[in-house]
Design a protein around this motif. Structure first.
Motif, PDB file in Angstrom:
ATOM      1  N   LEU A 200       0.698  -1.136  -0.149  1.00  0.00           N
ATOM      2  CA  LEU A 200      -0.183  -0.158   0.149  1.00  0.00           C
ATOM      3  C   LEU A 200       0.784   1.122  -0.058  1.00  0.00           C
ATOM      4  N   THR A 201       0.371   2.312  -0.657  1.00  0.00           N
ATOM      5  CA  THR A 201       0.995   3.508  -0.711  1.00  0.00           C
ATOM      6  C   THR A 201       0.731   4.093   0.676  1.00  0.00           C
ATOM      7  N   ASP A 202       1.513   5.102   1.011  1.00  0.00           N
ATOM      8  CA  ASP A 202       1.227   5.878   2.321  1.00  0.00           C
ATOM      9  C   ASP A 202      -0.090   6.309   2.545  1.00  0.00           C
ATOM     10  N   THR A 203      -0.599   7.048   1.404  1.00  0.00           N
ATOM     11  CA  THR A 203      -2.017   7.513   1.304  1.00  0.00           C
ATOM     12  C   THR A 203      -2.805   6.414   1.387  1.00  0.00           C
ATOM     13  N   ALA A 204      -2.745   5.192   0.835  1.00  0.00           N
ATOM     14  CA  ALA A 204      -3.696   4.145   0.796  1.00  0.00           C
ATOM     15  C   ALA A 204      -3.591   3.255   2.224  1.00  0.00           C
ATOM     16  N   LEU A 205      -2.476   3.469   2.870  1.00  0.00           N
ATOM     17  CA  LEU A 205      -2.480   2.840   4.297  1.00  0.00           C
ATOM     18  C   LEU A 205      -3.101   3.652   5.248  1.00  0.00           C
ATOM     19  N   ALA A 206      -2.959   5.078   5.233  1.00  0.00           N
ATOM     20  CA  ALA A 206      -3.550   5.997   6.173  1.00  0.00           C
ATOM     21  C   ALA A 206      -5.108   5.953   6.023  1.00  0.00           C
ATOM     22  N   GLU A 207      -5.488   5.643   4.854  1.00  0.00           N
ATOM     23  CA  GLU A 207      -6.967   5.544   4.429  1.00  0.00           C
ATOM     24  C   GLU A 207      -7.664   4.369   5.097  1.00  0.00           C
ATOM     25  N   ALA A 208      -6.866   3.244   4.735  1.00  0.00           N
ATOM     26  CA  ALA A 208      -7.121   1.878   5.496  1.00  0.00           C
ATOM     27  C   ALA A 208      -7.288   2.165   6.688  1.00  0.00           C
ATOM     28  N   LEU A 209      -6.520   2.616   7.704  1.00  0.00           N
ATOM     29  CA  LEU A 209      -6.172   2.703   8.984  1.00  0.00           C
ATOM     30  C   LEU A 209      -7.373   3.222   9.436  1.00  0.00           C
ATOM     31  N   GLU A 210      -7.659   4.697   8.812  1.00  0.00           N
ATOM     32  CA  GLU A 210      -8.703   5.378   9.257  1.00  0.00           C
ATOM     33  C   GLU A 210     -10.179   4.738   9.144  1.00  0.00           C
ATOM     34  N   VAL A 211     -10.403   4.059   8.066  1.00  0.00           N
ATOM     35  CA  VAL A 211     -11.564   3.215   7.858  1.00  0.00           C
ATOM     36  C   VAL A 211     -11.705   2.152   8.891  1.00  0.00           C
ATOM     37  N   ALA A 212     -10.715   1.437   9.086  1.00  0.00           N
ATOM     38  CA  ALA A 212     -10.549   0.090  10.081  1.00  0.00           C
ATOM     39  C   ALA A 212     -10.974   0.782  11.510  1.00  0.00           C
ATOM     40  N   LEU A 213     -10.148   1.995  11.921  1.00  0.00           N
ATOM     41  CA  LEU A 213     -10.643   2.374  13.338  1.00  0.00           C
ATOM     42  C   LEU A 213     -12.057   2.777  13.352  1.00  0.00           C
ATOM     43  N   GLU A 214     -12.527   3.323  12.217  1.00  0.00           N
ATOM     44  CA  GLU A 214     -13.942   3.933  12.277  1.00  0.00           C
ATOM     45  C   GLU A 214     -14.847   2.654  12.445  1.00  0.00           C
ATOM     46  N   ALA A 215     -14.589   1.682  12.037  1.00  0.00           N
ATOM     47  CA  ALA A 215     -15.164   0.348  11.954  1.00  0.00           C
ATOM     48  C   ALA A 215     -15.231  -0.552  13.347  1.00  0.00           C
ATOM     49  N   GLY A 216     -14.159  -0.058  14.217  1.00  0.00           N
ATOM     50  CA  GLY A 216     -14.337  -0.759  15.470  1.00  0.00           C
ATOM     51  C   GLY A 216     -13.375  -1.802  15.403  1.00  0.00           C
ATOM     52  N   VAL A 217     -12.333  -1.956  14.700  1.00  0.00           N
ATOM     53  CA  VAL A 217     -11.597  -3.165  14.637  1.00  0.00           C
ATOM     54  C   VAL A 217     -10.764  -3.181  15.998  1.00  0.00           C
ATOM     55  N   ALA A 218     -10.373  -4.448  16.675  1.00  0.00           N
ATOM     56  CA  ALA A 218      -9.605  -4.422  17.621  1.00  0.00           C
ATOM     57  C   ALA A 218      -8.003  -4.307  17.558  1.00  0.00           C
ATOM     58  N   GLY A 219      -7.669  -4.409  16.092  1.00  0.00           N
ATOM     59  CA  GLY A 219      -6.238  -4.447  16.011  1.00  0.00           C
ATOM     60  C   GLY A 219      -5.738  -4.680  14.589  1.00  0.00           C
ATOM     61  N   PHE A 220      -4.432  -4.660  14.461  1.00  0.00           N
ATOM     62  CA  PHE A 220      -3.815  -4.877  13.017  1.00  0.00           C
ATOM     63  C   PHE A 220      -3.082  -5.985  13.007  1.00  0.00           C
TER      64      PHE A 220
END
Length: 319
Positions: A200-220
Motif C-alpha cells: 500500500l502507498t502511504d496514502t492508501a495505508l493511512a486511509e485503510a487505517l482510518e476506516v478500520a479504526l472507524e469500523a471498530g476493529v480491535a487491532g492490525f
C-alpha cells in the motif's frame, strides 16, 4: 553439538514464558505462527507444545477450494525467501470449525488460536461481505480472534477490498456480526483484526487505517506477502519473476516500516509479520511497535529452534 533432533527437542520442550495480555487474551509469549502454515487446522494441537505463544489458522474461506494449479510455491534460498501463489487452498470454514470444535472439547489448545478469513475465489467481489460473514458466523465461539485477510495477492480482486469504501463496508459488517453473535451471551464479541499488504502507498495505508479504526476493529496484522521483488539476490531475479507473493528476508525492511506507520496512527494491538528469519528480526519488529510477532518462512530456513530464540528476543528487556 547442534543436531537437528536436539534443536527440535529444545524447541519443543522449552516454551519461553513471557505472558502478555492483549485483545482480552493471555499470550504465553509474543511469538506466534503466521497464517498460511496450518490452513486446515490439522496441526492445531501441536503449536503450543512447539513453544509458540499463539497460532493463526487459515486463511479459510466460506467455500472449500483447491487453490491455484501447482507448482505454486518456490524457494529462493540465496535470498532466504519464498514466493507462493497458493490461492487460499483450504477445506472450507465448516471443516475447519469442526476440527477446532473437537480440539476445544478435548481441552487440547494450550495457546490462543486466531483464524484468518478470506474471500472464496468463486464469490464475486461485490458479494464478498456475505462470504466473510459466513465464516464469522460458523467460527463463532471457536476462534480467539479473527483476522480479516484483504491483502493476499493470490485471489483476484481481493486486494481491492483494502480501498477505503469496500474496506469500510466489510469491516463494519464483520464487527457488527461479531457483536450480534455475542449479544446476550457470556463472552464479549470476538476481536477482529485486519491484515494489510506491504504494498500500500502511504496514502492508501493511512486511509485503510482510518476506516478500520472507524469500523471498530480491535487491532492490525502487518504485513502480508509482497508483490515487490526488491532485496532478491541477483542470481534469483529470474526465478523470482513469477506470479505470487514474496515472503522471507527481502520483506523484513518493509514489514518494519508498515508496523512503524501503523503504530504512529494507533495504540491498538499490532501483530508484526514479515521476514522474521532470526531473533534480531523479532526484536526489530517489536522496536518498530509490534506487540506480537509472527513467523512462517523463518521456520522453513531456520527450523523450530527459531521459535524460542525469537520469543526471547521479543520479550521486554528486564529493567
Amino acid at each position: 553439538g547442534r543436531s537437528p533432533g536436539r534443536a527440535l527437542l529444545r524447541a519443543a520442550t522449552g516454551r519461553v514464558e513471557d505472558p502478555v495480555r492483549l485483545l482480552g487474551l493471555t499470550f504465553p509469549n509474543r511469538v506466534g505462527l503466521a497464517a498460511g502454515m496450518d490452513k486446515d487446522a490439522r496441526a492445531v494441537r501441536a503449536w503450543g507444545p512447539l513453544g509458540l505463544g499463539h497460532v493463526e489458522l487459515g486463511t479459510v474461506t466460506a467455500l472449500p477450494q483447491p487453490g491455484n494449479p501447482r507448482p505454486r510455491l518456490v524457494r529462493l534460498p540465496r535470498s532466504r525467501g519464498v514466493v507462493n501463489r497458493m490461492g487460499f487452498n483450504n477445506p472450507g470454514v465448516h471443516a475447519v470449525a469442526g476440527r477446532l470444535r473437537r480440539a476445544r472439547r478435548e481441552g487440547s489448545l494450550a495457546v490462543p488460536v486466531g483464524v484468518s478469513i478470506g474471500k472464496s475465489r468463486a464469490t464475486p467481489v461485490e458479494e464478498a461481505v456475505g462470504d466473510y460473514l459466513t465464516s464469522v458466523t460458523v467460527l463463532h465461539g471457536l476462534a480467539d480472534y479473527l483476522a480479516v485477510n484483504v491483502s493476499s495477492p493470490n485471489t483476484p480482486g481481493l486486494r481491492g477490498l483494502q480501498d477505503a469504501g469496500p474496506l469500510a463496508e466489510l469491516l463494519a459488517a464483520v464487527v457488527r456480526r461479531t457483536r450480534e453473535l455475542a449479544a446476550g451471551g457470556p463472552c464479549p464479541p470476538v476481536p477482529v483484526l485486519v491484515k494489510l499488504a506491504p504494498d500500500l502507498t502511504d496514502t492508501a495505508l493511512a486511509e485503510a487505517l482510518e476506516v478500520a479504526l472507524e469500523a471498530g476493529v480491535a487491532g492490525f496484522v502487518a504485513t502480508n506477502t509482497t508483490l515487490s521483488r526488491e532485496g532478491v539476490h541477483p542470481a534469483e531475479q529470474e526465478l523470482a519473476d513469477q506470479p505470487g507473493g514474496l515472503s522471507g528476508a527481502p520483506l523484513a525492511p518493509r514489514a518494519r516500516e508498515v508496523v512503524a506507520r501503523i503504530r504512529e496512527a494507533t495504540e491498538l494491538p499490532l501483530v508484526g509479520v514479515g521476514g522474521v528469519m532470526g531473533p534480531e528480526d523479532a526484536r526489530a519488529l517489536r522496536a518498530a511497535g509490534a506487540d506480537l510477532v509472527q513467523l512462517y518462512t523463518g521456520l522453513v530456513y531456520a527450523g523450530p529452534a527459531l521459535v524460542a530464540e525469537a520469543a526471547r528476543a521479543a520479550a521486554p528487556p528486564v529493567a
